[in-house]
Design a protein around this motif. Sequence first.
Motif, PDB file in Angstrom:
ATOM      1  N   HIS A  91       0.809  -1.227   0.000  1.00  0.00           N
ATOM      2  CA  HIS A  91       0.000   0.000   0.000  1.00  0.00           C
ATOM      3  C   HIS A  91       0.839   1.274   0.000  1.00  0.00           C
ATOM      4  CE1 HIS A  91      -3.587  -2.433   0.751  1.00  0.00           C
ATOM      5  NE2 HIS A  91      -2.855  -3.107   1.593  1.00  0.00           N
ATOM      6  N   TRP A  92       2.100   1.205  -0.455  1.00  0.00           N
ATOM      7  CA  TRP A  92       2.995   2.341  -0.263  1.00  0.00           C
ATOM      8  C   TRP A  92       2.627   3.559  -1.098  1.00  0.00           C
ATOM      9  CZ3 TRP A  92       6.016   4.310  -4.242  1.00  0.00           C
ATOM     10  CH2 TRP A  92       6.068   3.524  -5.398  1.00  0.00           C
ATOM     11  N   THR A  93       2.019   3.376  -2.277  1.00  0.00           N
ATOM     12  CA  THR A  93       1.804   4.530  -3.152  1.00  0.00           C
ATOM     13  C   THR A  93       0.911   5.575  -2.496  1.00  0.00           C
ATOM     14  OG1 THR A  93       0.251   3.059  -4.233  1.00  0.00           O
ATOM     15  CG2 THR A  93       2.242   3.621  -5.449  1.00  0.00           C
ATOM     16  N   ALA A  94      -0.261   5.129  -2.007  1.00  0.00           N
ATOM     17  CA  ALA A  94      -1.199   6.070  -1.399  1.00  0.00           C
ATOM     18  C   ALA A  94      -0.556   6.732  -0.191  1.00  0.00           C
ATOM     19  CB  ALA A  94      -2.470   5.339  -0.985  1.00  0.00           C
ATOM     20  N   LEU A 110       2.647   7.195   0.504  1.00  0.00           N
ATOM     21  CA  LEU A 110       3.727   8.124   0.180  1.00  0.00           C
ATOM     22  C   LEU A 110       3.158   9.440  -0.348  1.00  0.00           C
ATOM     23  CD1 LEU A 110       6.823   8.200   0.153  1.00  0.00           C
ATOM     24  CD2 LEU A 110       6.728   7.682  -2.272  1.00  0.00           C
ATOM     25  N   LEU A 111       2.107   9.337  -1.175  1.00  0.00           N
ATOM     26  CA  LEU A 111       1.517  10.549  -1.734  1.00  0.00           C
ATOM     27  C   LEU A 111       0.933  11.427  -0.640  1.00  0.00           C
ATOM     28  CD1 LEU A 111      -0.226   9.285  -4.987  1.00  0.00           C
ATOM     29  CD2 LEU A 111       1.750  10.802  -4.785  1.00  0.00           C
TER      30      LEU A 111
END
Lengths: 316, 274
Positions: free
Chosen positions: B37-40, B42-43
């Motif tokens: 789930h890193w993308t959400a 990090l954003l």
Amino acid sequence: MGSEVSSAVGEPVISSSGLVKRFADFEAVRGIDFQVRRGEAFGFLGPNGAGKSSTMRMVSCMSPRTGGDLRVLGMDPDTHGPAIRARIGLVPQEDNLDRELTVRQNLHVYGRYFGLTRKQVRAKAVELIEFARLTDRADHEVEPLSGGMKRRLTIARALVNDPEVLLLDEPTTGLDPQARHLLWEKLFALKQRGVTLIITTHYMDEAEQLCDRLVVMDAGKIVDEGSPAELIARHVTREVLELRFSPGDQHNAVDAVLDLADRVEVLPDRLLLYTADGDKAAACAHDRGVRPTSTLVRRSTLEDVFLRLTGRTLVD
Amino acid sequence: MTATVEQPIAVATGVVVRPWRAVLLRIEGQWTWYRRHWTASLLSSGLQPVLFLAAMGIGFGSQVRPGPLTGGEPYLAYVAPTILVSGLITIAVAEAGLPVLSGFKWKQDYWAVASSPVTPGQLFTAELLWITLRLVLGAALYLVVTALVGGWTSPGALLVAPIAILTGAACATPVMAFAATTKGDGHAFAAVNRFVVMPMTLFAGTFFPVDRLPEVVRPLAWISPLWHGNELARGVALGGLRLWPALGHVAVLLGLLAFGLVLGRRCFRRRLVV
């Protein structure tokens, strides 16, 4: 000889005396004594608020006792919580899986908390996924799984450390009959492997199916203890005759049937006659002119014992 | 002698792991989640300080002439260190609030951990370190971006990151303790943001010196952890940091961290062991 093994099989894995749990001004468990022997399936039966879950939480070392004595696997939960938890498995009332991880990842992550190596958890996960019949879903996220699948995964997760004692708090609440039977099958298989099972439930059929021995709890106390058959023999007759009436009419028939049974219970729409021979009692009642709208003769169940011991009042 | 010899005996494979290993294992569990789930994540958190730098440092800063108040430095260099400190506090407080409450209340994974040999105190330490790792990631990203746009004027800037991370972690601990005692749906966290984090961001020396504030409200800035972090960060980046005040600021931040650690561990235990 095998004497060492046999002594280990029967030894108590859990024993309590005068066990008390108090929350502020409410006493949830009010001095209970019980022993669970290695390898048996032991049940806590009781209505909501009887103190079953509080007892389970004390046994699983997640809740310190207020008074009395408690030993789990020979250790004191107050001082050896982590050491006890390393050797038991807990299936809580509500599934607390990580719903954003896959089935397999849930097992991997949880197994690591028990000090298993990566290699061990990988192998264990394969075995448990098969045990829980989740092979097709192994690498899917948990969120969209059905209630029965989540429940099976929760049980599988509790087995990741090969626990000697498995504690199940209302394991089948909210499941459909197929899912319940599948779970019972799995629990029976565990028992065959020598795992001690401790189950809380308010489903009588579940207790009769699974438990070698059980205690009935009510308002924080143990009101009786024994095998399902013993409890039925002790508290109710072999059969129950149910005479159903239009609501209100049942009162008129009470006097006519009073001497046909060991005990007669008057419910809003029926009379329950506790008797050794239901058919004979039904024939006698008919001879005396009692005309119910329908009659049913059935075997006594643990449910009758339960209602006898804990009453019919709704507890919330 | 008895008939029960045939029955097999289960032997558990679980063991109690050493405290630091338990902490690392929990972080490993969080990493498993993060990888999915890193993308959400990090954003929402990692980029926030960079956006502030773009808007305030570059956009707004283009209208500010270097002067005595900025120590003669361009406004971008003046705010680059403090925007990181303030940004990491915002991330830390956000991660220490609802996600921690969720661990108890909605996601409930803390209960699963508590039923393993890992103790609530170890769980707390792991969650704090996990938040700190996220701060490290945010700081690294920010350091690079700021270097690319020329926001750093001296090698002292390298010390800005550890200062900002310490300030963020120190602010996270009491919020985690608060989250562990929250029984409701966490509306209180919105109030924490509105009445603590936001005023602190605006007035604790991030965008202009505290001595521009009316005398009566200055003490409010001085008691905020952000001001201590800002003084240190700007001091190392632009120079002019004196030893004793610096030690004082570090002591305040370490004190807050220690206080929050003790309180947080206790609150985690009281929530999970009842």
